[in-house]
Design an enzyme around this catalytic site. Structure first.
Site, PDB file in Angstrom:
ATOM      1  N   TRP A 118      84.307 -22.854 -27.634  1.00 27.41           N
ATOM      2  CA  TRP A 118      83.948 -24.251 -27.902  1.00 27.41           C
ATOM      3  C   TRP A 118      82.952 -24.759 -26.849  1.00 27.41           C
ATOM      4  O   TRP A 118      82.016 -25.481 -27.166  1.00 27.41           O
ATOM      5  CB  TRP A 118      85.219 -25.097 -27.884  1.00 27.41           C
ATOM      6  N   TYR A 119      83.158 -24.359 -25.585  1.00 24.81           N
ATOM      7  CA  TYR A 119      82.282 -24.802 -24.499  1.00 24.81           C
ATOM      8  C   TYR A 119      80.855 -24.321 -24.719  1.00 24.81           C
ATOM      9  O   TYR A 119      79.892 -25.087 -24.596  1.00 24.81           O
ATOM     10  CB  TYR A 119      82.825 -24.291 -23.167  1.00 24.81           C
ATOM     11  N   GLN A 124      75.235 -25.412 -26.565  1.00 29.48           N
ATOM     12  CA  GLN A 124      74.100 -25.193 -27.461  1.00 29.48           C
ATOM     13  C   GLN A 124      73.750 -26.486 -28.186  1.00 29.48           C
ATOM     14  O   GLN A 124      72.578 -26.863 -28.291  1.00 29.48           O
ATOM     15  CB  GLN A 124      74.424 -24.096 -28.470  1.00 29.48           C
ATOM     16  N   HIS A 415       7.155 -10.289 -35.875  1.00 32.18           N
ATOM     17  CA  HIS A 415       7.663 -11.660 -35.800  1.00 32.18           C
ATOM     18  C   HIS A 415       7.873 -12.080 -34.344  1.00 32.18           C
ATOM     19  O   HIS A 415       7.420 -13.157 -33.927  1.00 32.18           O
ATOM     20  CB  HIS A 415       8.981 -11.754 -36.586  1.00 32.18           C
ATOM     21  N   GLU A 416       8.551 -11.225 -33.572  1.00 35.47           N
ATOM     22  CA  GLU A 416       8.858 -11.591 -32.184  1.00 35.47           C
ATOM     23  C   GLU A 416       7.605 -11.585 -31.304  1.00 35.47           C
ATOM     24  O   GLU A 416       7.447 -12.450 -30.440  1.00 35.47           O
ATOM     25  CB  GLU A 416       9.909 -10.630 -31.605  1.00 35.47           C
ATOM     26  N   HIS A 419       5.803 -14.833 -31.758  1.00 34.43           N
ATOM     27  CA  HIS A 419       6.336 -15.912 -30.913  1.00 34.43           C
ATOM     28  C   HIS A 419       5.767 -15.812 -29.503  1.00 34.43           C
ATOM     29  O   HIS A 419       5.364 -16.811 -28.907  1.00 34.43           O
ATOM     30  CB  HIS A 419       7.870 -15.810 -30.830  1.00 34.43           C
ATOM     31  N   ASP A 491      13.510 -20.906 -37.237  1.00 28.38           N
ATOM     32  CA  ASP A 491      12.279 -21.415 -36.626  1.00 28.38           C
ATOM     33  C   ASP A 491      11.782 -22.662 -37.362  1.00 28.38           C
ATOM     34  O   ASP A 491      11.330 -23.628 -36.734  1.00 28.38           O
ATOM     35  CB  ASP A 491      11.189 -20.337 -36.656  1.00 28.38           C
TER      36      ASP A 491
END
Length: 599
Positions: A118-119, A124, A415-416, A419, A491
């Site tokens: 019970w305790y 809990q 492309h690069e 740039h 871009d």
């Protein structure tokens, strides 16, 4: 909760084991004589196999070989004669009488075991109840003076913010110095800055320097689904702070609880607004919270409630911005502590090559460099790892598994280089640092531009050169292949965004003049998020679109003109890039200079 549940299982198992042991000891469970029938017993006696017997409520005995047996007693008047004839030793025992101590101890132990069960069950239930009752308790974490090890020496790149916060530290250490002059220390300090700029680190440094308790909590930890819980947690937080005063209460991401009241459909979120109201009262209400300094951090000051930002609650707003080149150098030095650096490492160059990096980005950069060095089994971090770490932080990790076809590789190379090449002929463009066609993150290739200095104001010519640089990749594709690809999508977005801001925000349109169009305002039902309200006619909208198109198209023609005049250089550098996959700044400058000299 899970730990408590596991504890309950352990207690229950212990109870079962104790109960079984008790009943086994009480009823002598465990001895296991062989149970035989009475007829078999008589046969064993007549065969001379029985050594001795004890006659009581049952007949227990031993065989000559040492084995034990038991049988149930039957009223047999000839049993004694049979035993004497077979020379079996026998004795009789009276019927068992209940023991007085067993009658006392057995119920007592049973009561004790039930009481223990019970305790544990009550504990809990009490734990679950406490957890429910502690719902309104503050979740703030207390870092005492001994635990806070961060000081202002561990913070760099935000010297102005540190200077503002030193006054807070000085007041906590020596309040009489200010009180003697009638000065009051700010009750609240708001740290404003982009993510990763060091707002939380600054707050911890204040606690470490002042040597006072430091409560830290996130704004989202106040609000729950139950109405009133957030306000209860605010009250509990300040009650704890009063007991530890003087102290610092740090609320991270305060915009989670400090948003403008009345926002949202139906008048707002009642629970969040109650929490904010309680916070306003605690920071500056009838009860003075002497010795409690609130430090809050956010990167969205625009959505905070005005009542929270007024003097008396938030007295001081400290901007914690991303560091400049000198600040980046100091931050790199801090994060280089404990990391063995090779002789070729120059942190000044790394600081120059990382504009726009926050303190968190620089910490990540140093960590990534250390990981790369460890992966290569090196004893020291070299400049190569630091350079690669910059690319990794900016563009993401290399994606070696993504195999490009020769056609794609050629397209990306032109492309690069497009740039990069246009920047050589633009007076206000940033210098090229690296060109690469190695896929990183979501990009199939990239051109890294680095400014020579940190810029806070941009001219019209500089913005136009940025648009030309962004459109250089698409222009190169059209010049070489006479077609366009989807690779220029980002871009085009960048170019269009810059052009639209030039027209609508910066007043740089010759046609529309020095005016701004579109009013940024917060709508209450949208939570005061900034949206644009049109304050111009359809005719002006048509003119804006026309001006944006004019700027972008003129910059695109300028990019095509530059690349057409230097088509041979474009082809040569693109072919080299296809073979080497990466071209550094020095090599790029050398290739351009050599080919310009030839032409």
């Amino acid at each position: 909760m899970r730990r408590q549940f596991n504890g309950a299982i352990i207690y229950f198992i212990i109870f079962i084991i104790l109960a079984v042991l008790f009943w086994r000891s009480m009823f002598n469970i465990g001895s296991s004589p062989v149970e035989i029938s009475y007829s078999d017993f008589l046969n064993y006696v007549r065969q001379g196999r029985v050594a001795e017997v004890t006659i009581g409520e049952t007949i227990k005995g031993k065989f000559l070989d040492g084995g034990e047996f038991v049988t149930y007693k039957i009223e047999d008047p000839n049993l004694v004669q049979e035993l004497m004839k077979a020379n079996v030793r026998f004795t009789g025992v009276p019927p068992a009488q209940p023991s007085w101590w067993l009658g006392l101890v057995s119920p007592l132990i049973t009561v004790i075991l039930i009481g223990l069960l019970w305790y544990f069950m009550f504990r809990q239930a009490q734990g679950a109840n406490n957890q429910a009752m502690s719902f309104g308790k503050s979740r703030a974490r207390l870092a005492s003076e001994s635990k806070v090890k961060v000081t202002f020496a561990d913070v760099a790149g935000v010297e102005e913010a540190k200077e503002e916060l030193r006054e807070v530290v000085e007041f906590l250490k020596n309040p009489k110095k200010f009180q003697s002059l009638g000065a009051k220390i700010p009750k609240g300090v708001l740290l404003v800055g982009p993510p990763g700029s060091g707002k939380t680190l600054l707050a911890r440094a204040v606690a470490g320097e002042a040597g006072v308790p430091f409560f830290s909590i996130s704004g989202s930890e106040f609000v729950e689904m139950f109405v009133g819980v957030g306000a209860s947690r605010v009250r509990d937080l300040f009650n704890q702070a009063k007991r530890h005063a003087p102290c610092i209460v740090f609320i991270d991401e305060i915009d989670a609880v400090g948003r403008h009241r009345g926002a949202g459909l139906g008048g707002g979120h009642d629970e969040r607004e109650q929490t904010l109201n309680q916070l306003l009262v605690e920071m500056d209400g009838f009860d003075a919270n002497t010795g409690i300094i609130v430090i809050a951090a956010t990167n969205r000051p625009d959505i905070l409630d005005p009542a929270l930002l007024r003097p008396g609650r938030i007295d001081r707003k400290v901007v914690v911005d991303n560091p400049d080149v000198e600040g980046r150098l100091e931050i790199l030095k801090i994060h280089a502590r404990g990391k063995p650096l090779a002789d070729d490492v120059n942190l000044q160059i790394i600081a120059q090559r990382t504009p726009g990096f926050s303190g968190a980005d620089l910490a990540n950069l140093m960590n990534e460099a250390a990981l790369l060095a460890a992966r290569r089994n090196k004893n020291k971090i070299t400049m190569q790892e630091l350079e690669e770490a910059i690319d990794k932080v900016i563009a993401g990790p290399e994606r070696k598994s993504r195999v490009l076809s020769e056609k794609e590789k050629e397209l990306i190379a032109y492309h690069e280089v497009g740039h990069a090449l246009v920047t050589k002929f633009l007076p206000n463009a940033d210098k090229v640092h690296r060109i690469s066609i190695i896929p990183r993150g979501m990009a199939l290739g990239y051109t890294l531009h680095l400014p020579t200095e940190d810029k806070h104001i941009l001219t019209k010519e500089e913005l136009l050169d940025k648009i030309v640089t962004a459109l250089g990749g698409r222009a190169a594709e059209e010049i070489i292949f006479n077609e366009n690809t989807t690779g220029a999508q980002n871009d085009l977005e960048v170019a269009t965004e810059i052009a639209r801001k030039m027209v609508t925000e910066f007043g740089m349109s010759e046609e529309l003049g020095p005016l701004t169009f579109g009013k940024k305002q917060g709508q209450v039902f949208l939570g005061r998020d900034l949206i644009e309200s049109r304050n111009y006619s359809e005719q002006v909208a048509f003119m804006i679109d026309k001006e944006v198109r004019k700027i972008v198209e003129s910059c695109y023609e300028r990019a095509k003109e530059i690349l057409s005049n230097n088509k041979e250089i474009l082809i040569k550098i693109a072919n080299i890039l296809k073979e080497k996959e990466t071209i550094e700044a020095e090599e790029f400058e050398k290739l351009v200079a050599e080919n310009l000299a030839v032409t």
